[in-house]
Design a protein around this motif. Structure first.
Motif, PDB file in Angstrom:
ATOM      1  N   ALA A  24       0.832  -1.205   0.000  1.00  0.00           N
ATOM      2  CA  ALA A  24       0.000   0.000   0.000  1.00  0.00           C
ATOM      3  C   ALA A  24       0.866   1.255   0.000  1.00  0.00           C
ATOM      4  CB  ALA A  24      -0.926  -0.005   1.209  1.00  0.00           C
ATOM      5  N   ASN A  25       1.936   1.244   0.776  1.00  0.00           N
ATOM      6  CA  ASN A  25       2.848   2.388   0.817  1.00  0.00           C
ATOM      7  C   ASN A  25       3.531   2.583  -0.534  1.00  0.00           C
ATOM      8  OD1 ASN A  25       4.291   4.538   1.884  1.00  0.00           O
ATOM      9  ND2 ASN A  25       5.939   3.220   2.626  1.00  0.00           N
ATOM     10  N   TYR A  26       3.936   1.496  -1.164  1.00  0.00           N
ATOM     11  CA  TYR A  26       4.568   1.585  -2.480  1.00  0.00           C
ATOM     12  C   TYR A  26       3.607   2.178  -3.507  1.00  0.00           C
ATOM     13  CZ  TYR A  26       6.593   0.120  -6.900  1.00  0.00           C
ATOM     14  OH  TYR A  26       7.073   0.112  -8.175  1.00  0.00           O
ATOM     15  N   LYS A  27       2.356   1.703  -3.504  1.00  0.00           N
ATOM     16  CA  LYS A  27       1.362   2.238  -4.450  1.00  0.00           C
ATOM     17  C   LYS A  27       1.094   3.713  -4.191  1.00  0.00           C
ATOM     18  CE  LYS A  27      -1.148  -1.997  -5.480  1.00  0.00           C
ATOM     19  NZ  LYS A  27      -2.435  -2.695  -5.415  1.00  0.00           N
ATOM     20  N   HIS A  28       1.043   4.092  -2.909  1.00  0.00           N
ATOM     21  CA  HIS A  28       0.825   5.500  -2.568  1.00  0.00           C
ATOM     22  C   HIS A  28       1.980   6.365  -3.082  1.00  0.00           C
ATOM     23  CE1 HIS A  28      -0.303   9.059  -0.321  1.00  0.00           C
ATOM     24  NE2 HIS A  28       0.915   9.096   0.195  1.00  0.00           N
ATOM     25  N   ASN A  29       3.207   5.936  -2.838  1.00  0.00           N
ATOM     26  CA  ASN A  29       4.373   6.695  -3.312  1.00  0.00           C
ATOM     27  C   ASN A  29       4.396   6.786  -4.836  1.00  0.00           C
ATOM     28  OD1 ASN A  29       5.229   7.152  -0.713  1.00  0.00           O
ATOM     29  ND2 ASN A  29       6.635   5.402  -0.692  1.00  0.00           N
ATOM     30  N   GLU A  30       4.022   5.713  -5.492  1.00  0.00           N
ATOM     31  CA  GLU A  30       3.985   5.703  -6.952  1.00  0.00           C
ATOM     32  C   GLU A  30       2.945   6.702  -7.472  1.00  0.00           C
ATOM     33  OE1 GLU A  30       3.898   2.303 -10.377  1.00  0.00           O
ATOM     34  OE2 GLU A  30       2.476   2.090  -8.714  1.00  0.00           O
ATOM     35  N   ARG A  31       1.784   6.721  -6.846  1.00  0.00           N
ATOM     36  CA  ARG A  31       0.737   7.667  -7.247  1.00  0.00           C
ATOM     37  C   ARG A  31       1.175   9.108  -7.004  1.00  0.00           C
ATOM     38  NH1 ARG A  31      -4.327   5.709  -8.257  1.00  0.00           N
ATOM     39  NH2 ARG A  31      -5.355   7.577  -7.490  1.00  0.00           N
ATOM     40  N   MET A  32       1.858   9.353  -5.874  1.00  0.00           N
ATOM     41  CA  MET A  32       2.334  10.709  -5.572  1.00  0.00           C
ATOM     42  C   MET A  32       3.367  11.173  -6.598  1.00  0.00           C
ATOM     43  SD  MET A  32       0.785  12.035  -3.032  1.00  0.00           S
ATOM     44  CE  MET A  32      -0.746  11.241  -3.420  1.00  0.00           C
ATOM     45  N   GLU A  33       4.243  10.279  -7.012  1.00  0.00           N
ATOM     46  CA  GLU A  33       5.236  10.624  -8.032  1.00  0.00           C
ATOM     47  C   GLU A  33       4.570  10.925  -9.374  1.00  0.00           C
ATOM     48  OE1 GLU A  33       8.533  11.225  -7.911  1.00  0.00           O
ATOM     49  OE2 GLU A  33       8.314  11.049  -5.737  1.00  0.00           O
ATOM     50  N   MET A  34       3.532  10.172  -9.708  1.00  0.00           N
ATOM     51  CA  MET A  34       2.825  10.428 -10.960  1.00  0.00           C
ATOM     52  C   MET A  34       2.144  11.796 -10.905  1.00  0.00           C
ATOM     53  SD  MET A  34       1.176   6.718 -11.906  1.00  0.00           S
ATOM     54  CE  MET A  34       0.580   7.208 -13.514  1.00  0.00           C
ATOM     55  N   ILE A  35       1.563  12.132  -9.757  1.00  0.00           N
ATOM     56  CA  ILE A  35       0.908  13.435  -9.610  1.00  0.00           C
ATOM     57  C   ILE A  35       1.934  14.548  -9.692  1.00  0.00           C
ATOM     58  CG2 ILE A  35      -0.334  14.898  -7.959  1.00  0.00           C
ATOM     59  CD1 ILE A  35      -1.810  12.329  -7.064  1.00  0.00           C
ATOM     60  N   LYS A  36       3.115  14.365  -9.103  1.00  0.00           N
ATOM     61  CA  LYS A  36       4.174  15.384  -9.159  1.00  0.00           C
ATOM     62  C   LYS A  36       4.622  15.629 -10.596  1.00  0.00           C
ATOM     63  CE  LYS A  36       6.207  14.651  -4.605  1.00  0.00           C
ATOM     64  NZ  LYS A  36       7.381  14.117  -3.887  1.00  0.00           N
ATOM     65  N   GLN A  37       4.602  14.592 -11.421  1.00  0.00           N
ATOM     66  CA  GLN A  37       5.024  14.720 -12.814  1.00  0.00           C
ATOM     67  C   GLN A  37       3.894  15.203 -13.716  1.00  0.00           C
ATOM     68  OE1 GLN A  37       6.717  10.986 -13.982  1.00  0.00           O
ATOM     69  NE2 GLN A  37       8.366  11.107 -12.467  1.00  0.00           N
ATOM     70  N   GLY A  38       2.721  15.433 -13.139  1.00  0.00           N
ATOM     71  CA  GLY A  38       1.595  15.941 -13.908  1.00  0.00           C
ATOM     72  C   GLY A  38       0.780  14.870 -14.600  1.00  0.00           C
ATOM     73  N   LEU A  39       1.002  13.623 -14.255  1.00  0.00           N
ATOM     74  CA  LEU A  39       0.241  12.526 -14.850  1.00  0.00           C
ATOM     75  C   LEU A  39      -0.966  12.202 -13.974  1.00  0.00           C
ATOM     76  CD1 LEU A  39       3.221  10.196 -15.753  1.00  0.00           C
ATOM     77  CD2 LEU A  39       1.954  11.673 -17.305  1.00  0.00           C
ATOM     78  N   ILE A  40      -2.003  11.730 -14.607  1.00  0.00           N
ATOM     79  CA  ILE A  40      -3.193  11.322 -13.865  1.00  0.00           C
ATOM     80  C   ILE A  40      -3.058   9.834 -13.570  1.00  0.00           C
ATOM     81  CG2 ILE A  40      -5.692  11.063 -13.925  1.00  0.00           C
ATOM     82  CD1 ILE A  40      -5.729  13.436 -15.892  1.00  0.00           C
TER      83      ILE A  40
END
Length: 127
Positions: free
Chosen positions: A34-50
């Protein structure tokens, strides 16, 4: 006295190893994932990806129907096989050869029932 304490410690460690260790590891890996998925989603948001949606799929009703019919067939096969064994007073070896075919017979019947029910379900869905 010392052997009793040592034996009870071994029993406690065995119980903890058999129950608590798998549960603890399961919780650890679930939290880590769950933590890995959360970090991955946060990185995608930082890069401007949905990030992709986490919506769950609708469960397949036919899979549930298949499991239900197979379990009913298995239960009927074992039950009727046991009735046959008890009514004919068969020993253990003969009992196996009475229960196994009835289980296979009722599993086959349950497969046929599932086939016709799913065929009917698919025909009504196409209309």
């Amino acid at each position: 006295m010392m052997n009793d304490i040592f034996g009870s410690v071994i029993a406690i460690v065995a119980i903890l190893s058999a129950i608590a260790l798998p549960i603890g590891l399961g919780v650890y890996f679930a939290l880590r994932t769950a933590n890995y998925k959360h970090n991955e989603r946060m990185e995608m948001i930082k890069q401007g990806l949905i990030p992709p949606s986490d919506d769950k799929e609708i469960p397949n009703r036919l899979k549930t129907l298949k499991n239900a019919t197979l379990l009913i067939g298995l239960g009927l096969g074992v039950g009727i096989g046991i009735v046959i064994v008890k009514s004919f007073n068969l020993n253990e070896d003969e009992g196996f050869w009475a229960i196994a075919p009835t289980v296979l017979l009722f599993l086959g019947i349950s497969h046929l029932i599932y086939f016709f029910m799913s065929k009917k379900y698919n025909e009504t869905e196409e209309d």
